[in-house]
Structures are given as structure tokens and as C-alpha cells.
Design an enzyme around this catalytic site. Sequence first.
Site, PDB file in Angstrom:
ATOM      1  N   ASP A  11       0.872  -1.170   0.000  1.00 42.59           N
ATOM      2  CA  ASP A  11       0.000   0.000   0.000  1.00 42.59           C
ATOM      3  C   ASP A  11       0.918   1.232   0.000  1.00 42.59           C
ATOM      4  OD1 ASP A  11       0.936   0.272   2.595  1.00 42.59           O
ATOM      5  OD2 ASP A  11      -1.052   0.347   3.532  1.00 42.59           O
ATOM      6  N   HIS A  12       0.342   2.415   0.223  1.00 40.24           N
ATOM      7  CA  HIS A  12       1.147   3.643   0.235  1.00 40.24           C
ATOM      8  C   HIS A  12       2.192   3.612   1.346  1.00 40.24           C
ATOM      9  CE1 HIS A  12      -2.249   4.107   2.924  1.00 40.24           C
ATOM     10  NE2 HIS A  12      -1.568   5.032   3.596  1.00 40.24           N
ATOM     11  N   ARG A  24       8.067 -33.271  11.239  1.00 46.76           N
ATOM     12  CA  ARG A  24       7.047 -32.928  12.237  1.00 46.76           C
ATOM     13  C   ARG A  24       6.405 -31.574  11.951  1.00 46.76           C
ATOM     14  NH1 ARG A  24      11.973 -31.705  14.577  1.00 46.76           N
ATOM     15  NH2 ARG A  24      12.124 -29.763  15.748  1.00 46.76           N
ATOM     16  N   HIS A  25       7.117 -30.726  11.233  1.00 47.41           N
ATOM     17  CA  HIS A  25       6.567 -29.405  10.905  1.00 47.41           C
ATOM     18  C   HIS A  25       5.475 -29.511   9.837  1.00 47.41           C
ATOM     19  CE1 HIS A  25       9.654 -27.802  13.434  1.00 47.41           C
ATOM     20  NE2 HIS A  25      10.569 -28.454  12.741  1.00 47.41           N
ATOM     21  N   CYS A  55       3.428  -3.009   3.976  1.00 46.66           N
ATOM     22  CA  CYS A  55       2.609  -1.853   4.357  1.00 46.66           C
ATOM     23  C   CYS A  55       3.373  -1.098   5.441  1.00 46.66           C
ATOM     24  CB  CYS A  55       1.203  -2.262   4.773  1.00 46.66           C
ATOM     25  SG  CYS A  55       1.068  -3.359   6.190  1.00 46.66           S
ATOM     26  N   GLY A  56       2.698  -0.261   6.206  1.00 45.05           N
ATOM     27  CA  GLY A  56       3.409   0.512   7.227  1.00 45.05           C
ATOM     28  C   GLY A  56       4.045  -0.387   8.276  1.00 45.05           C
ATOM     29  N   THR A  57       3.274  -1.373   8.728  1.00 44.22           N
ATOM     30  CA  THR A  57       3.753  -2.300   9.763  1.00 44.22           C
ATOM     31  C   THR A  57       3.933  -3.727   9.273  1.00 44.22           C
ATOM     32  OG1 THR A  57       1.478  -2.812  10.372  1.00 44.22           O
ATOM     33  CG2 THR A  57       2.552  -0.997  11.581  1.00 44.22           C
ATOM     34  N   GLY A  58       3.318  -4.084   8.165  1.00 35.75           N
ATOM     35  CA  GLY A  58       3.252  -5.475   7.707  1.00 35.75           C
ATOM     36  C   GLY A  58       2.109  -6.242   8.342  1.00 35.75           C
ATOM     37  N   ILE A  59       1.478  -5.657   9.339  1.00 29.43           N
ATOM     38  CA  ILE A  59       0.474  -6.397  10.115  1.00 29.43           C
ATOM     39  C   ILE A  59      -0.848  -6.527   9.359  1.00 29.43           C
ATOM     40  CG2 ILE A  59      -0.884  -6.410  12.239  1.00 29.43           C
ATOM     41  CD1 ILE A  59       1.512  -4.982  13.602  1.00 29.43           C
ATOM     42  N   GLY A  60      -1.338  -5.434   8.814  1.00 33.64           N
ATOM     43  CA  GLY A  60      -2.609  -5.500   8.078  1.00 33.64           C
ATOM     44  C   GLY A  60      -2.516  -6.448   6.894  1.00 33.64           C
ATOM     45  N   MET A  61      -1.376  -6.432   6.225  1.00 34.74           N
ATOM     46  CA  MET A  61      -1.168  -7.341   5.091  1.00 34.74           C
ATOM     47  C   MET A  61      -1.214  -8.792   5.564  1.00 34.74           C
ATOM     48  SD  MET A  61      -0.827  -5.748   2.229  1.00 34.74           S
ATOM     49  CE  MET A  61      -0.083  -4.405   1.272  1.00 34.74           C
ATOM     50  N   HIS A  81      10.155 -23.839   9.741  1.00 33.47           N
ATOM     51  CA  HIS A  81       9.106 -24.467  10.548  1.00 33.47           C
ATOM     52  C   HIS A  81       7.694 -24.234  10.022  1.00 33.47           C
ATOM     53  CE1 HIS A  81      11.567 -25.030  14.527  1.00 33.47           C
ATOM     54  NE2 HIS A  81      12.223 -25.432  13.457  1.00 33.47           N
TER      55      HIS A  81
HETATM   56  C1  RB5 Z   1      -1.624   2.849   6.488  1.00 32.04           C
HETATM   57  O1  RB5 Z   1      -1.672   4.052   7.148  1.00 32.04           O
HETATM   58  C2  RB5 Z   1      -1.328   1.717   7.461  1.00 32.04           C
HETATM   59  O2  RB5 Z   1      -2.413   1.506   8.306  1.00 32.04           O
HETATM   60  C3  RB5 Z   1      -0.970   0.446   6.726  1.00 32.04           C
HETATM   61  O3  RB5 Z   1       0.107   0.683   5.872  1.00 32.04           O
HETATM   62  C4  RB5 Z   1      -0.564  -0.749   7.561  1.00 32.04           C
HETATM   63  O4  RB5 Z   1       0.432  -0.398   8.480  1.00 32.04           O
HETATM   64  C5  RB5 Z   1      -1.648  -1.517   8.166  1.00 32.04           C
HETATM   65  O5  RB5 Z   1      -1.425  -2.552   8.827  1.00 32.04           O
END
Ligand code: RB5
Length: 141
Positions: free
Chosen positions: A8-9, A131-132, A64-70, A97
Site C-alpha cells: 500500500d502507500h 514434524r513441521h 505496508c506501514g507495519t506489515g500487520i494489516g497485510m 518451521h
Molecule cells: C496505512 O496508514 C497503514 O495503516 C498500513 O500501511 C498498515 O500499516 C496496516 O497494517
Amino acid sequence: MKIIIASDHGGYNLKKEIYDYLSDRFEITDIGTNSAQSCDYPDFAKQVAKAIQNKEYDRGILICGTGIGMAITANRFKGIRAANVSDTFSAKMTRMHNDSNILTLGERVIGVGLAKDIVDIWLKTEFKGGRHQKRIDLIEQ
Ligand code: RB5
């Protein structure tokens, strides 16, 4: 190895760096985003997850900004094992693993140098199986 990459951006600049870093060594397709203009990460995570599910590509990289949302989005798809990684040890272990097939990175979390090391290790480390594999089968059931 065929790789698909998207962001994303919030991950746009790091995606460009990683694409350029890999493009002379791997067959890699960039499906966007194509600017720093605000967009929605689930749109890109879904496209990459489906492409891996359909075996059009071997591995996916989502930024993405954190990789978490992705990672949250990609892991909704059956057969997808997306790992959000910010260190080289985890990059190695999630291949050995978890047989992760998508790597997610956070541009606002790690620097370019570390991201390149993580990508290198994640791409070259083999799944250990045994096992994995049983545990991965349990995830899918
Ligand atoms: C965008 O502002 C941000 O929320 C997105 O890049 C990402 O970090 C979400 O997990």
C-alpha cells in the site's frame, strides 16, 4: 522461483527498493500500488494471496506501514501462511518451521538494509518438513 510483490502507500518506498534488489535475480511481478497516494492494503493482500493460492507464483511479498494489516488479510486465505517479519532469525525460522509462502514487512518498522537481509534469508531457506509438515496439516484441517 516466481515472486509477486505488492504494497500500500505505507510500504511503497520499501517495495521499490525490494523490487529493484530482487529483479536481476528472480522473476518478480509488481502489482502495485504505484504511488504514495493513500490506498487500502486489503486490496493488494487479497490479490497476492489469491495468486499464491492459484499457484501462479511461488512466493509473495507484501509491504505496508507495519506489515500487520497485510498479514492479517493474507492469512484469511486457505493455504496461505503469511509471516510478518522484522528480524533475520524469524525470517529463517518461518521458512524452516512454518513453510511461509508470503512475507510481510513494515516500512515504518525496519530499515532498507535489514529488509533486504530478511528477504534474502526468507527466499533461500528451505522448509524442514517432518514434524513441521504435520503441524501445517493441522492448521489446514
Ligand atoms: C496505512 O496508514 C497503514 O495503516 C498500513 O500501511 C498498515 O500499516 C496496516 O497494517
